[in-house]
Design a protein around this motif. Structure first.
Motif, short mmCIF file in Angstrom:
data_model
loop_
_atom_site.label_atom_id
_atom_site.label_comp_id
_atom_site.label_asym_id
_atom_site.label_seq_id
_atom_site.Cartn_x
_atom_site.Cartn_y
_atom_site.Cartn_z
N TYR A 49 0.84 -1.21 0.00
CA TYR A 49 0.00 0.00 0.00
C TYR A 49 0.87 1.26 0.00
O TYR A 49 0.62 2.20 -0.78
CB TYR A 49 -0.92 0.00 1.22
CG TYR A 49 -1.69 1.30 1.38
CD1 TYR A 49 -2.81 1.57 0.60
CD2 TYR A 49 -1.27 2.26 2.29
CE1 TYR A 49 -3.51 2.76 0.73
CE2 TYR A 49 -1.95 3.46 2.43
CZ TYR A 49 -3.07 3.70 1.65
OH TYR A 49 -3.75 4.90 1.78
N GLU A 103 -4.17 -10.31 -4.18
CA GLU A 103 -5.57 -9.95 -4.41
C GLU A 103 -6.08 -10.43 -5.77
O GLU A 103 -7.24 -10.82 -5.89
CB GLU A 103 -5.75 -8.42 -4.35
CG GLU A 103 -5.58 -7.80 -2.99
CD GLU A 103 -5.85 -6.31 -3.02
OE1 GLU A 103 -5.95 -5.73 -1.94
OE2 GLU A 103 -5.96 -5.72 -4.11
N LYS A 117 -3.58 9.20 -1.85
CA LYS A 117 -4.40 8.41 -0.93
C LYS A 117 -5.85 8.35 -1.38
O LYS A 117 -6.56 7.38 -1.07
CB LYS A 117 -4.30 8.99 0.48
CG LYS A 117 -2.90 8.87 1.07
CD LYS A 117 -2.77 9.60 2.39
CE LYS A 117 -1.34 9.52 2.93
NZ LYS A 117 -1.16 10.29 4.19
N ASP A 118 -6.30 9.37 -2.10
CA ASP A 118 -7.68 9.39 -2.60
C ASP A 118 -7.82 8.68 -3.94
O ASP A 118 -8.93 8.57 -4.47
CB ASP A 118 -8.16 10.84 -2.75
CG ASP A 118 -8.22 11.58 -1.42
OD1 ASP A 118 -8.53 10.92 -0.40
OD2 ASP A 118 -7.96 12.79 -1.40
N VAL A 147 -6.11 5.55 -4.74
CA VAL A 147 -5.72 4.14 -4.71
C VAL A 147 -6.81 3.26 -5.30
O VAL A 147 -6.55 2.39 -6.15
CB VAL A 147 -5.38 3.69 -3.27
CG1 VAL A 147 -5.15 2.18 -3.22
CG2 VAL A 147 -4.13 4.42 -2.77
N ASN A 148 -8.05 3.46 -4.88
CA ASN A 148 -9.14 2.63 -5.40
C ASN A 148 -9.33 2.80 -6.90
O ASN A 148 -9.69 1.85 -7.61
CB ASN A 148 -10.44 2.94 -4.67
CG ASN A 148 -10.49 2.31 -3.29
OD1 ASN A 148 -9.65 1.48 -2.95
ND2 ASN A 148 -11.46 2.71 -2.49
N THR A 149 -9.08 4.00 -7.41
CA THR A 149 -9.21 4.24 -8.84
C THR A 149 -8.22 3.38 -9.62
O THR A 149 -8.57 2.71 -10.59
CB THR A 149 -8.98 5.72 -9.18
OG1 THR A 149 -9.95 6.51 -8.47
CG2 THR A 149 -9.12 5.98 -10.67
N LYS A 156 -6.60 0.71 -8.57
CA LYS A 156 -6.68 -0.73 -8.29
C LYS A 156 -8.01 -1.36 -8.67
O LYS A 156 -8.04 -2.56 -9.00
CB LYS A 156 -6.41 -0.99 -6.80
CG LYS A 156 -4.99 -0.68 -6.36
CD LYS A 156 -4.75 -1.08 -4.92
CE LYS A 156 -4.69 -2.58 -4.75
NZ LYS A 156 -4.45 -2.97 -3.34
N TYR A 157 -9.10 -0.58 -8.61
CA TYR A 157 -10.41 -1.20 -8.78
C TYR A 157 -11.38 -0.44 -9.69
O TYR A 157 -12.12 -1.05 -10.47
CB TYR A 157 -11.10 -1.37 -7.42
CG TYR A 157 -10.24 -1.97 -6.36
CD1 TYR A 157 -9.78 -3.29 -6.45
CD2 TYR A 157 -9.85 -1.22 -5.24
CE1 TYR A 157 -8.98 -3.84 -5.45
CE2 TYR A 157 -9.05 -1.76 -4.25
CZ TYR A 157 -8.62 -3.06 -4.35
OH TYR A 157 -7.82 -3.61 -3.38
N ASP A 158 -11.40 0.90 -9.61
CA ASP A 158 -12.51 1.67 -10.18
C ASP A 158 -12.20 2.37 -11.49
O ASP A 158 -13.12 2.83 -12.17
CB ASP A 158 -12.99 2.73 -9.17
CG ASP A 158 -13.45 2.12 -7.86
OD1 ASP A 158 -13.88 0.94 -7.89
OD2 ASP A 158 -13.35 2.80 -6.81
N ARG A 174 -11.37 -1.57 -13.94
CA ARG A 174 -12.71 -2.19 -13.98
C ARG A 174 -12.77 -3.28 -15.03
O ARG A 174 -13.32 -4.36 -14.80
CB ARG A 174 -13.79 -1.14 -14.28
CG ARG A 174 -14.19 -0.29 -13.10
CD ARG A 174 -15.55 0.37 -13.34
NE ARG A 174 -15.67 0.96 -14.66
CZ ARG A 174 -15.31 2.19 -14.96
NH1 ARG A 174 -14.77 2.97 -14.03
NH2 ARG A 174 -15.46 2.66 -16.18
N TRP A 188 -11.00 -6.42 -13.69
CA TRP A 188 -11.74 -7.12 -12.66
C TRP A 188 -13.01 -7.78 -13.20
O TRP A 188 -13.45 -8.82 -12.70
CB TRP A 188 -12.10 -6.16 -11.51
CG TRP A 188 -10.95 -5.90 -10.59
CD1 TRP A 188 -10.17 -4.79 -10.55
CD2 TRP A 188 -10.45 -6.77 -9.57
NE1 TRP A 188 -9.20 -4.90 -9.59
CE2 TRP A 188 -9.36 -6.10 -8.96
CE3 TRP A 188 -10.81 -8.04 -9.12
CZ2 TRP A 188 -8.64 -6.68 -7.91
CZ3 TRP A 188 -10.08 -8.60 -8.06
CH2 TRP A 188 -9.01 -7.93 -7.48
#
Length: 379
Positions: A132, A155, A357-358, A360-362, A364-366, A371, A374
């Motif tokens: 992370y 993951e 920090k805002d 990370v999800n973008t 890795k995932y979003d 997308r 995944w």
């Protein structure tokens, strides 16, 4: 007799890069090839202009596919550690430029599993936590969130495993043992791991380009042996030289020697202390001698660091070189130039890291590419 060592685990001695090209069987990046990159990209990154990225495999094929509209994609990665230093950022900075200029997808593998399996003193919780923190530093480089997918092996393994077993079936233990320096005491996880590292080279039905230090080249020889039998392209590579440690021009910067490295977390005072105290100088032993005889920029680490990346203006770097050789600039003054450049760079990096920090999800995932990757779980 060769007086240097370069492999994925160790770099020792003063590397002769011309000899290394012959030893590894790669190709030099010629002036003609650099000019071709300039035409396709619109300009040349400072590390290409100054031949920091100097060697390749099948780079002409990548450019040909791009010029014919077939495209290509990028792949690089990171084995997470407790802290990243400046040297770790070199391939990411260059990869970001490639993505920006060629508008291509990028896959960044975070090998938290390999780091755990290779180091008996680390727990899996350690390497996942470091993953992370390292991801924040990687995002701070400035990649396109819709064209970049950052994934952790622990993951994303469900998506990787079907292709990994096909790859693993093509490789023998003797091949892996010879390439990665394994023996009968190696744990079975690390024996299988090379199959996982090859998987991202086959994420798309296009040619894959891997920017990395030349010490990583052996990892991709196995891929090139088996890729076409699985219906994919052989991986192409573009190799960089090593950013030398602060303490001298031999080897490469290492996390195992803290005083030889500038960490991305080092504050201004720490940077100044390390450079002023430990940076190897090409200057003369006294000011009088230096003014008369000048310094040697080829062995001076502060100059080499400025040349690698931190002074991007070609006219300015040549002015510094000549002023140092003539004795106009003293070693302490050259060190201060580097300190100022490093601290400006790190201050900007830390600001971007905090903003990451805002994001990370973008990544890795979003994000768009994340997308789509995944979603393959549900095909």
């Amino acid at each position: 007799m060769q007086d240097f060592t370069v492999n994925p685990w160790e770099v020792k001695g003063k590397v002769d890069y011309d000899k290394l090209i012959v030893q590894f069987g790669t190709q030099p990046i010629t002036d003609e090839l650099r000019e071709r990159i300039r035409r396709d990209a619109g300009d040349l990154h400072v590390m290409l202009r100054r031949k920091i990225f100097f060697s390749h495999r099948d780079l002409e094929s990548v450019l040909k596919d791009y010029e014919e509209g077939k495209g290509f994609f990028l792949y690089t990665g990171r084995a997470p550690s407790l802290g990243m230093h400046i040297g770790h950022l070199i391939p990411f900075i260059f990869t970001k430029w490639l993505q920006e200029k060629f508008k291509v997808n990028l896959y960044i593998e975070i090998t938290d599993d390999e780091k755990f399996m290779r180091n008996p003193e680390y727990s899996l919780d350690d390497t996942r936590k470091w993953a992370y923190e390292n991801i924040l530093d990687i995002i701070a480089v400035g990649f396109d969130p819709n064209r970049t997918f950052i994934f952790q092996d622990t993951e994303y393994i469900r998506n990787m495993y079907p292709l990994a077993v096909k790859i693993a079936k093509k490789m023998t233990f003797s091949e892996v043992k010879a390439t990665f320096g394994l023996d009968v005491s190696s744990n079975i996880g690390i024996i299988f791991y090379p199959a996982l590292q090859i998987v991202p080279t086959m994420f798309e039905r296009k040619r894959c380009l891997i920017p990395a230090g030349i010490d990583q080249d052996p990892y991709w020889r196995l891929q090139r042996d088996i890729a076409e039998s699985l219906g994919f392209f052989k991986a192409s590579q573009i190799h960089s030289k090593f950013l030398p440690p602060i303490t001298g021009v031999e080897g490469k910067m290492s996390s195992s020697s803290p005083e030889s490295a500038i960490y991305l977390t080092d504050d201004k005072d720490t940077v100044k202390r390390k450079v002023m105290k430990y940076a190897f100088s090409g200057g003369q032993p006294t000011v009088e001698l230096h003014r008369r005889l000048g310094g040697n920029p080829e062995i001076d680490v502060p100059f080499q660091w400025l040349y690698y990346f931190f002074e991007e203006d070609d006219n300015r770097i040549e002015e510094i070189r000549e002023d140092y050789k003539s004795g106009k600039i003293l070693s302490g003054e050259l060190k201060q130039l580097l300190v100022d450049k490093l601290n400006d760079f790190l201050e900007d990096h830390r600001r971007k890291r905090d903003e990451a920090k805002d994001l990370v999800n973008t990544f890795k995932y979003d994000g768009k590419l994340a997308r789509s990757m995944w979603e393959k779980l549900h095909e």
